[in-house]
Structures are given as C-alpha cells and as structure tokens.
Scaffold this active site. Structure first.
Site, PDB file in Angstrom:
ATOM      1  N   CYS A 340      -7.360   1.928  -6.928  1.00 56.69           N
ATOM      2  CA  CYS A 340      -8.825   2.046  -6.840  1.00 56.69           C
ATOM      3  C   CYS A 340      -9.431   3.071  -7.804  1.00 56.69           C
ATOM      4  CB  CYS A 340      -9.279   2.347  -5.417  1.00 56.69           C
ATOM      5  SG  CYS A 340      -8.071   2.110  -4.142  1.00 56.69           S
ATOM      6  N   ARG A 369       4.780   4.946  -3.640  1.00 59.44           N
ATOM      7  CA  ARG A 369       4.546   5.885  -2.548  1.00 59.44           C
ATOM      8  C   ARG A 369       5.882   6.273  -1.945  1.00 59.44           C
ATOM      9  NH1 ARG A 369      -0.184   2.369   0.377  1.00 59.44           N
ATOM     10  NH2 ARG A 369      -1.445   2.103  -1.513  1.00 59.44           N
ATOM     11  N   GLN A 387       0.523  -4.537  -5.628  1.00 61.89           N
ATOM     12  CA  GLN A 387      -0.566  -5.080  -4.817  1.00 61.89           C
ATOM     13  C   GLN A 387      -1.305  -6.159  -5.594  1.00 61.89           C
ATOM     14  OE1 GLN A 387      -2.667  -1.296  -4.341  1.00 61.89           O
ATOM     15  NE2 GLN A 387      -2.155  -1.337  -2.179  1.00 61.89           N
ATOM     16  N   ASP A 389      -4.315  -6.568  -6.013  1.00 58.13           N
ATOM     17  CA  ASP A 389      -5.474  -5.742  -5.728  1.00 58.13           C
ATOM     18  C   ASP A 389      -6.721  -6.243  -6.454  1.00 58.13           C
ATOM     19  OD1 ASP A 389      -6.536  -3.647  -4.407  1.00 58.13           O
ATOM     20  OD2 ASP A 389      -5.566  -2.075  -5.596  1.00 58.13           O
ATOM     21  N   HIS A 391     -11.143  -4.940  -6.734  1.00 51.42           N
ATOM     22  CA  HIS A 391     -12.262  -4.150  -6.237  1.00 51.42           C
ATOM     23  C   HIS A 391     -13.554  -4.810  -6.655  1.00 51.42           C
ATOM     24  CE1 HIS A 391      -8.899  -1.299  -6.168  1.00 51.42           C
ATOM     25  NE2 HIS A 391      -9.436  -1.023  -5.001  1.00 51.42           N
ATOM     26  N   LYS A 475     -13.678  -2.702   8.149  1.00 57.67           N
ATOM     27  CA  LYS A 475     -12.773  -3.628   7.462  1.00 57.67           C
ATOM     28  C   LYS A 475     -12.420  -4.831   8.318  1.00 57.67           C
ATOM     29  CE  LYS A 475      -8.571  -1.248   8.830  1.00 57.67           C
ATOM     30  NZ  LYS A 475      -7.231  -0.835   8.478  1.00 57.67           N
ATOM     31  N   HIS A 521     -12.587  -3.254  -1.258  1.00 56.26           N
ATOM     32  CA  HIS A 521     -11.181  -3.407  -1.649  1.00 56.26           C
ATOM     33  C   HIS A 521     -10.672  -4.666  -0.955  1.00 56.26           C
ATOM     34  CE1 HIS A 521     -10.817   1.148  -2.182  1.00 56.26           C
ATOM     35  NE2 HIS A 521     -11.818   1.077  -1.334  1.00 56.26           N
TER      36      HIS A 521
HETATM   37 ZN   LIG Z   1      -8.568  -0.121  -3.388  1.00 51.09          ZN
END
Ligand SMILES: [Zn+2]
Ligand SMILES: [Zn+2]
Length: 649
Positions: A340, A369, A387, A389, A391, A475, A521
């Site tokens: 992000c 991580r 991910q 991912d 945004h 969310k 997200h």
């Molecule tokens: Zn994010």
C-alpha cells in the site's frame, strides 16, 4: 409476586417463572424433547449450567449441540470425563488445564512415571464411555479458597494449587461428577449421559503454563459427540482432510517445495506449480484490465521512512525482519511488508482531479513478514508471499460503486474456480464506542452503508459484525466452504481513511478545493500461496480443466503407435491444450495408473484401431471411459469444459 421472575426468550416473548428456575426447567416448560437436548443456558449473555438456578429477571437462550457455546460446553465437560477416566486408570495422575478447543478438547496431565501412547487410547475411550453411561451429574459447589487449597494439598496436585494462587476467594467453584472433582468455573452439561461417542485423537508434550522452564506435561487431545454416527462422520472427514493436505499433494503433484538452505517459510515453486500460478495471475490480470485496473510494479524493499509514514513500521518494525543497512550512506531499508505505501506514492506522483477518479493500481506484489518458525505451515503460513493486491483511490461518493465492482470481480473469480458456497462478513464500527476510529463520522456512515447495500444488491449471504472494523475503516471478507465443509477466509475488501491522511493524498474538486480520496484495498485471492493451498485442499488436486498443470496425457499402447501419438499431440497443442505423450516402454495399465496419480483430467489412448480410424479413446478422470472419437470432437469437448468456467468477465 416477589417469588416470580420474568424470563425473556430469544423470540422476544416474556414468561413468568418461580425464582430459582433453571434453564432445564424452562426447556421442560417448552417441550420434553428440547429438555433432552439442552446442554447449557446463556443467561444475560453468560453461559451457565442448564441446571443452575436463575434468581433474577433475565434474558435466557437455551443452548444445544447446534450452538457453538453448546458444543464448547459439551467438549469442556468431556475433558472432565477424560480426567475421571485417567484417574481411574492411572492412579496419582495430576491435572493441569482441560479446555474445549475449536473441535474437541484436551487435558494437560502429569502422569508421573506412567507411560501413555497410542496403544492406550482405546482403553481410555472405553473407560470414558463406561463412566458416561452412568449418567453422572456435573455438580457445582462454591468453595472457599482455604478449603480448595486444603483439598488439592491433600490430593497432592501442585498444578491445581498453582492455578488457585490466581483465584479470588469467594469466586471459586468445584465441579464433581462420579468420583472426580475438579477446580473449575464451569459451565458444564447436565450429566455425562449426553456423551455417546469418544475418541482420543492425539498426544503431545506441553509445558505447564506454556513456559519452557516449567515441567513438560502430557497433552491428550480428544473429541466426543452426542451420537456415534457424528463421530464416524467426523473421523471420515479427518481422513479425507489428511489425504487433501496441500503439503502432501503439493509434493506428489510437484507444485512446490521448501529447502532448508533457502530458508524456512520461503516456498520454491516448481515448474508445474509456477505454471499454475502464472495461469491464476493471467486470469486475474485479464479480468482486472477489463475492470479498469492499471498494472504497476514496485520494488521488494522500501526506505524505512516510508513505513514510518504509513504506520507499518510501528506495526511490523521490531517484530519482523530487521532493516537492511547500506554500507556507505547509512540508509535503512525494510523488506516490504505491504504494497500500500508504494501505491500511495504512485498516486502522489502527479496531481489528481475529481474527474480522474477512481484510479485503480494493481500489482502482484511480493511481501515479506516474519513468522515464528513454529507458526509456519506449508503455503498457508509463510515468510514471503505474493498478494494479488490492488488499491482503488476514489471519491467518497464512489465507494459504493467501487464495492459493487470488486464484488463482481470476486464472484467471477470464485465461479471460475468452482467455489460455489461462500458467505461474507461485514466488519463495522463498535456501536457504542466510536473514539478509536479515524475519519469523519459522515464518511464512515457512508462507507458502512455502501458496503451493506452493495453486498445486498449482489445477493451475498452476509453476517454483520459490529466492533470488528479496523480503526482505519470498515471491511468485507469472503469465506468459502469446501467439499469437506471447512471454511476458509479468502478475498478481502477494505476501506481506508488512514493512509490517504498519512500520505497527504489529495484531489482537486469541481470547486477547485482540495479533498482527500478514499482508499480501498482489495485482494480476491488474498495471496497466491494461500490461495493455491486452499485450491489444492478444496479440490483434492483435481483442479478445473483450465488450470490443470497437465490437461491430458496421450498414451500409446505400444511403441508402434508413437508417431500417431505425436501427430495427435501436435494437433492438441495447436489448439492450446497442454499435456504430454507417455513414451515410456511400459504396459498401458501402468501408464493409465500413473496419469491417475498425477490427477491428469483426460487420457487419450491410441492403438491399432484408433490409428486406423483416425480417432482417440478418451478416459476422463472421475467419469471413466467416454469411448473413441475423432480428435476434433475431443478438442471441442475439452474447450467446452474450459469455457464453462472461464466465461468472459
Ligand atoms: Zn493495501
Ligand atoms: Zn470444567
């Protein structure tokens, strides 16, 4: 009327009972059948023994096997039954704690010099059932701290004495059933007779109070049921789950591996796994292009300051991989824990107007991580993962429409992958305490409403959880149910008011003033690693045809038909079908078995007859022999199956 109390039931009805009425009495007043199934009672939100007297006006819910708290009470009570059986079989055994867990229960015990292993499971199960048949009542007795200490000193159980140290006098209770007494706050089921089936599942070591300086106790895991049939079904599911374990199948299907030398929790994708992953990526990439996402690429590391700005350093900093230092400039970089912040900087790379919004940046972003080595598990808990991912930066009035679009995309993904049973959890603010949330009241209301109405408009089966929202936004999480009835958390869509603030993101409104965009997200797969693990476990490795590493195997009956097999294979490849020709000098039976083990969806067997007729004999996994057909007919059949899942987004 002072000896009467008012009981409010879940349907809202209010009934009057004598003071001291129990959950069981209330059940009996409704029906004997219900009374036979009541395991516990929820009284003003607290789970009580069904036999415990209720003294004041209360709201009461009767709990049965169908309630999570009913099951937990059943399983915790079964831990007491296990303890009673152990005490009968292993004199002098001492007891730690015996809680219910998600499925079943355990008890931590100190058996002294006595051994306990797999061979002893049956003996303990039989003893538990023998005691259960005696319908021993779980009797609750409030007791003073001094008396409780005296009891366990006499018994010589240092673990219970240790537990007693932390308990407050006046709040201590004993529970007894048959010859066994335990220190416990309850609640329990009415009597042991409810337990009709018992199984000891496992035995492991566990330090007392989880502290490695303490003695290692024996943790005995078990599960019980109110019917033998339910235990049988459960054991069958366990067997099936074992067969589908993604770590086992991942190896058999040659999808991924781990290497000590590379490091724990860092998966290595083998060619077949990499191909599968690439197909998943391409599939989503295509759908995302149609949905207006713009692909971006960002590096695997970022300046520490970037994550201080985003707040991720505070969250991941000291509990994750430590900063990387440059040799000369004394710069500090972090392995990227989240994509992000990078995407926020991409948003900031040029001025944005209200007319430009929404912008949607998508990246298959690999993040790292730290997870403790004991927490690592196959592909589901790893230290590096990718991910899917993206945004979305939009205006507050666009949140609902963007949510709808993301839900469409997620549903498209689920359909293509054969996940037909799914539900969604909507996480909103705490209804009372709103002090911990950032962002304006108006925007929150708007976003929460947007999520609720978009989920409703898309016909999602949802549950709303108040107080589960992150401090920075509400969310929606998708849960899918697999063939074994197991639930897996998949894609998530999250509104964020925090990062636009921290990164000072803006757009110019129609009035020429500056405004903050809302950030969303979203990741339909979550991570490719976790998603592939779920896909393996839910399909048992029988992937949809479009995704299968090998869609078909051409199996010549003997060397004589090699040329014909190659000719056929070329035609298949021209039509974008993939697989292999099994040229080995093996019997056809062996070739078929090997193709079955590797879960190849189609086998095309060719011999004299097929060569003469210009056909192939088709066997389909799970369906058997489809007979012989011209190659063109087979290609059409395979294409139809692929397109069934892969409709255009
Ligand atoms: Zn994010
Ligand atoms: Zn208990």
């Amino acid at each position: 009327m002072e000896n009467q109390i008012q009981i409010t039931l879940p349907d809202g009805s209010i009934r009057t009972f004598p003071k001291g009425v129990s959950g069981l009495d209330i059940a009996r007043s409704i029906s004997e059948g219900l009374a036979r199934n009541v395991l516990a009672a929820e009284v003003n939100g607290e789970v009580w023994d069904a036999s415990r007297a209720i003294e004041n006006d209360s709201t009461v819910k009767l709990l049965t096997w169908n309630d999570t708290d009913g099951k937990a009470t059943f399983w915790h009570s079964s831990a007491h039954l296990l303890a009673e059986a152990l005490e009968a079989l292993y004199p002098g055994v001492k007891f730690g704690i015996g809680p219910a867990i998600e499925t079943g229960f355990y008890y931590d015990v100190d058996l002294g010099d006595q051994k306990f292993s797999q061979e002893d499971f049956k003996k303990v199960e039989d003893k538990m059932l023998e005691l259960a048949r005696q319908k021993e009542v779980y009797a609750r007795t409030p007791i003073s701290k001094a008396e409780a200490i005296a009891y366990f000193e006499e018994k010589g159980d240092e673990y219970k004495l240790d537990l007693l140290k932390d308990l407050e006098d006046g709040k201590i209770t004993f529970y007894s059933q048959g010859n066994f007494t335990d220190l416990c706050r309850g609640p329990h089921i009415p009597d042991t007779g409810f337990i009709k089936a018992a199984k000891i599942l496992n035995v492991a070591g566990a330090y007392w109070r989880g502290n490695e300086n303490n003695k290692m106790l024996t943790r005995i895991y078990g599960v019980t049921f109110p019917k033998q049939k339910e235990l049988d079904e459960y054991l069958h599911l366990l067997e099936e789950a074992k067969k589908r374990d993604h770590r086992k199948l991942g190896k058999e299907l040659e999808l991924f591996t781990f290497s000590e030398r590379v490091g724990q929790g860092l998966p290595l994708w083998l060619p077949k796994g990499a191909a599968l992953r690439e197909r998943l990526e391409n599939f989503l990439r295509r759908a995302q292009v149609r949905a207006g996402y713009l692909p971006v690429v960002t590096p695997h590391i970022g300046s520490k300051q970037l994550y201080v700005t985003s707040g991720h350093y505070e969250k991941y900093g000291k509990d994750s991989f430590q900063p990387i230092h440059t040799p000369d400039e004394d710069e500090e970089f972090l392995l990227k824990p989240m994509n992000c912040p990078h995407h926020c900087e991409i948003y900031r790379s040029k001025p944005r107007s209200y007319r430009d919004l929404p912008v949607r940046f998508a990246e298959f972003g690999t993040v790292y991580r730290y997870e403790q080595s004991g927490e690592l598990h196959g592909l589901t808990r790893v230290r590096g993962f990718t991910q899917d991912d993206a945004h979305i930066f939009c205006r507050p009035d666009q949140v609902e429409e963007e949510f709808m679009k993301v839900i469409d995309l997620v549903q498209y993904v689920f359909k293509a992958l054969g996940f037909n049973e799914y539900s969604a959890q909507i996480s909103l603010r705490d209804q009372e305490d709103r002090s911990k949330y950032i962002g304006s009241e108006e925007n929150w209301d708007r976003a929460e409403q947007a999520i609720i109405s978009s989920a409703a408009a898309k016909g999602l089966n949802t549950v709303i959880e108040y107080g589960e929202a992150a401090f920075y936004g509400p969310k929606l999480d998708f849960m899918v149910k697999d063939a074994l009835g197991r639930k897996w958390q998949l894609g998530t869509i999250q509104v964020d008011y925090n990062l636009p603030e921290r990164f000072d993101l803006e757009y110019t409104g129609a009035d020429n003033k500056k405004y903050r965009p809302v950030m969303i997200h979203r990741a339909p797969f979550g991570s490719l690693e976790r998603f592939v693990a779920i896909l393996i476990e839910s399909t048992a490795g029988n992937f949809p045809l479009w995704l299968s590493p090998e869609q078909l195997a051409v199996l010549p009956i003997s060397e004589k038909y090699t040329d014909y097999a190659n000719e056929i294979f070329l035609l298949l490849q021209e039509d974008d079908l993939r697989g292999y020709v099994d040229h080995r000098d093996e019997k056809i039976g062996k070739k078929i078995r090997d193709a079955e083990v590797s879960k190849t969806p189609f086998m095309l067997i060719v011999g004299e007859k097929e060569q003469a007729e210009g056909t192939v004999s088709v066997r389909k996994k799970g369906e058997g022999d489809l007979g012989s057909m011209p190659i063109g007919q087979f290609i059409a059949l395979a294409k139809e199956e692929i397109n069934k899942n892969l409709l255009k987004f």
